[in-house]
Design a protein around this motif. Structure first.
Motif, PDB file in Angstrom:
ATOM      1  N   LEU A 256       0.743  -1.102  -0.029  1.00  0.00           N
ATOM      2  CA  LEU A 256      -0.073   0.032   0.012  1.00  0.00           C
ATOM      3  C   LEU A 256       0.658   1.407  -0.039  1.00  0.00           C
ATOM      4  O   LEU A 256       0.265   2.359  -0.407  1.00  0.00           O
ATOM      5  N   ASP A 257       2.219   1.194   0.396  1.00  0.00           N
ATOM      6  CA  ASP A 257       2.908   2.390   0.757  1.00  0.00           C
ATOM      7  C   ASP A 257       3.519   2.599  -0.789  1.00  0.00           C
ATOM      8  O   ASP A 257       4.644   3.367  -0.536  1.00  0.00           O
ATOM      9  N   GLY A 258       3.413   1.920  -1.985  1.00  0.00           N
ATOM     10  CA  GLY A 258       3.977   1.957  -3.019  1.00  0.00           C
ATOM     11  C   GLY A 258       5.460   1.467  -3.375  1.00  0.00           C
ATOM     12  O   GLY A 258       6.312   1.890  -4.175  1.00  0.00           O
ATOM     13  N   HIS A 304       4.707   4.432  -8.650  1.00  0.00           N
ATOM     14  CA  HIS A 304       4.085   5.610  -8.648  1.00  0.00           C
ATOM     15  C   HIS A 304       2.790   5.350  -9.648  1.00  0.00           C
ATOM     16  O   HIS A 304       2.802   4.457 -10.503  1.00  0.00           O
ATOM     17  N   ALA A 305       1.767   6.154  -9.157  1.00  0.00           N
ATOM     18  CA  ALA A 305       0.863   6.144  -9.707  1.00  0.00           C
ATOM     19  C   ALA A 305       1.000   6.220 -11.530  1.00  0.00           C
ATOM     20  O   ALA A 305       1.765   7.220 -12.123  1.00  0.00           O
ATOM     21  N   GLY A 306       0.325   5.358 -12.260  1.00  0.00           N
ATOM     22  CA  GLY A 306       0.405   5.482 -13.666  1.00  0.00           C
ATOM     23  C   GLY A 306       1.534   4.210 -14.030  1.00  0.00           C
ATOM     24  O   GLY A 306       1.717   4.089 -15.171  1.00  0.00           O
ATOM     25  N   VAL A 372      -0.961  -7.721 -16.834  1.00  0.00           N
ATOM     26  CA  VAL A 372      -0.557  -6.256 -16.821  1.00  0.00           C
ATOM     27  C   VAL A 372      -1.214  -5.835 -15.429  1.00  0.00           C
ATOM     28  O   VAL A 372      -2.445  -5.909 -15.253  1.00  0.00           O
ATOM     29  N   LEU A 373      -0.323  -5.160 -14.679  1.00  0.00           N
ATOM     30  CA  LEU A 373      -0.543  -4.596 -13.460  1.00  0.00           C
ATOM     31  C   LEU A 373      -0.148  -2.966 -13.549  1.00  0.00           C
ATOM     32  O   LEU A 373       0.963  -2.604 -13.924  1.00  0.00           O
ATOM     33  N   ARG A 374      -1.223  -2.163 -13.128  1.00  0.00           N
ATOM     34  CA  ARG A 374      -0.946  -0.844 -13.057  1.00  0.00           C
ATOM     35  C   ARG A 374      -1.243  -0.111 -11.725  1.00  0.00           C
ATOM     36  O   ARG A 374      -2.327  -0.460 -11.045  1.00  0.00           O
ATOM     37  N   VAL A 375      -0.112   0.637 -11.230  1.00  0.00           N
ATOM     38  CA  VAL A 375      -0.346   1.123  -9.747  1.00  0.00           C
ATOM     39  C   VAL A 375      -1.318   2.371 -10.013  1.00  0.00           C
ATOM     40  O   VAL A 375      -1.223   3.235 -10.821  1.00  0.00           O
ATOM     41  N   ARG A 376      -2.287   2.679  -9.025  1.00  0.00           N
ATOM     42  CA  ARG A 376      -3.318   3.908  -9.098  1.00  0.00           C
ATOM     43  C   ARG A 376      -2.697   4.933  -8.382  1.00  0.00           C
ATOM     44  O   ARG A 376      -1.986   4.473  -7.130  1.00  0.00           O
TER      45      ARG A 376
END
Length: 376
Positions: A256-258, A304-306, A372-376
């Protein structure tokens, strides 16, 4: 009976068979007649013969025969006729469960007469090729069921959480394959993702893949590090002695902390797409299974996001076209980089479409799996 009388008799016998008219057939057999066939073995006496005919017509409701009149043989009180049996395989045949296929096989029937009745009938069937085809059809049917079960074992194609979105799909080169992927929502709120490939193809590889997938789901719940998880999976496979097969596996945990922690045991290095460029996730160790105590390293990266991570099996980059050329790693990087800002499903569909376009009419030689995994 004369030759002509015998031929007329057997024509009536054939017509009664094709009408499934047991009442018309029975007077044609002597009270103590014997009938021998591969299907019902040897039956003695008219009551047993009647029961065998009723069982035959129940087993195969569309049973019909076609007689070759040119091959009729008759000598004194004996005769032989030759032809073809036609039916739908709707009942068990020599231990093979029904396939629903239409079948045909040749027969010879040898008759001995006493007066105007059959006292002995011997049936010989030419089943060359028929049983093999039915066995293959039955196997194909079982593989279709196995393929459906395997698809149920895979996680849903699309999944999302507070900090991520992921899509995945697998296309086996046969009915079932050795590729798999897995998503696990961990108790801490972190998210685990994996993609694996069992050496070989077909049912054996699929069974090993299902086993590893199940073990991974259990191990992931303990929230051990990726490197420890791979080590434990390797130990479990060693205990089960899966040689000569082996498993490649990419396993990562998105926090959760990126942070994204991962370890890669021989799987194709995933592609990480960020705002600053492209890099590959290569840290890990050897494939699972062959080695007693391998060392697995892991890496933790900040995402990071994206940011988008593309995981894939070697069936993507090693897909071949009619000229025997590989799709290549470079082509995949180019494809996903060009689509990096598109929705995940569009990236997934785009890669599959590009691979299919490249392969053309060439027969797939390996399973194709992409996550395919993407961070929000």
């Amino acid at each position: 009976m004369t030759r002509d009388q015998t031929r007329t008799f057997l024509r009536r016998h054939k017509d009664a068979l094709n009408r499934h008219d047991v009442a018309a057939l029975m007077p044609m057999y002597a009270e103590s007649a014997v009938v021998t066939s591969p299907m019902f073995r040897t039956v003695h006496g008219r009551p047993a013969i009647e029961e065998a005919f009723r069982a035959l017509f129940t087993l195969w409701p569309d049973y019909q025969i076609r007689v070759n009149d040119d091959l009729f043989i008759c000598e004194e009180n004996r005769a032989a006729e030759f032809g073809t049996v036609m039916a739908t395989h709707s009942g068990e045949l020599f231990g093979l469960r029904p396939t629903g296929e239409g079948i045909e096989y040749g027969f010879a029937r040898l008759y001995t007469f006493l007066g105007s009745q059959i006292v002995d009938e011997r049936r010989i069937y030419d089943l060359r090729g028929v049983l093999e085809r039915l066995e293959k059809s039955q196997l194909d049917s079982e593989l279709q069921v196995a393929g459906a079960i395997q698809r149920l074992l895979l996680p849903r194609t699309h999944h999302a959480g507070a900090s991520f979105e992921v899509v995945g799909a697998s296309m086996p080169s046969r009915t079932i394959g050795g590729d798999f992927f897995e998503y696990v929502d961990l108790p801490s709120g972190d998210f685990a993702v994996a993609i694996g490939d069992v050496s070989g193809k077909g049912p054996a590889a699929a069974l090993v893949g299902a086993m590893v997938q199940g073990m991974l789901a259990v191990e992931a719940e303990a929230e051990r590090s990726p490197a420890v998880t791979l080590s434990r999976l390797n130990q479990a496979l060693r205990r089960r002695d899966i040689e000569p097969r082996f498993v490649t596996l990419m396993y990562g945990i998105l926090s959760l902390d990126g942070r994204f922690r991962y370890s890669n045991s021989g799987q194709n290095p995933p592609i990480l797409l960020t705002s600053t460029g492209v890099r590959r996730l290569t840290t890990g160790g050897p494939m699972l299974g062959p080695f007693e105590n391998p060392t697995f390293e892991e890496e933790t990266i900040s995402v990071h996001a994206g940011d988008t991570i593309v995981m894939f099996s070697d069936g993507v980059t090693e897909a071949t076209n009619d000229a025997g050329e590989d799709f290549t790693d470079a082509a995949l990087v180019e494809c996903v980089t060009a689509r990096r800002k598109e929705p995940l499903q569009a990236i997934l569909d785009g890669v599959f479409a590009r691979v299919r376009e490249f392969c053309g009419s060439a027969t797939p030689t390996d399973d194709v799996t992409i996550v395919v995994l993407r961070v929000r």
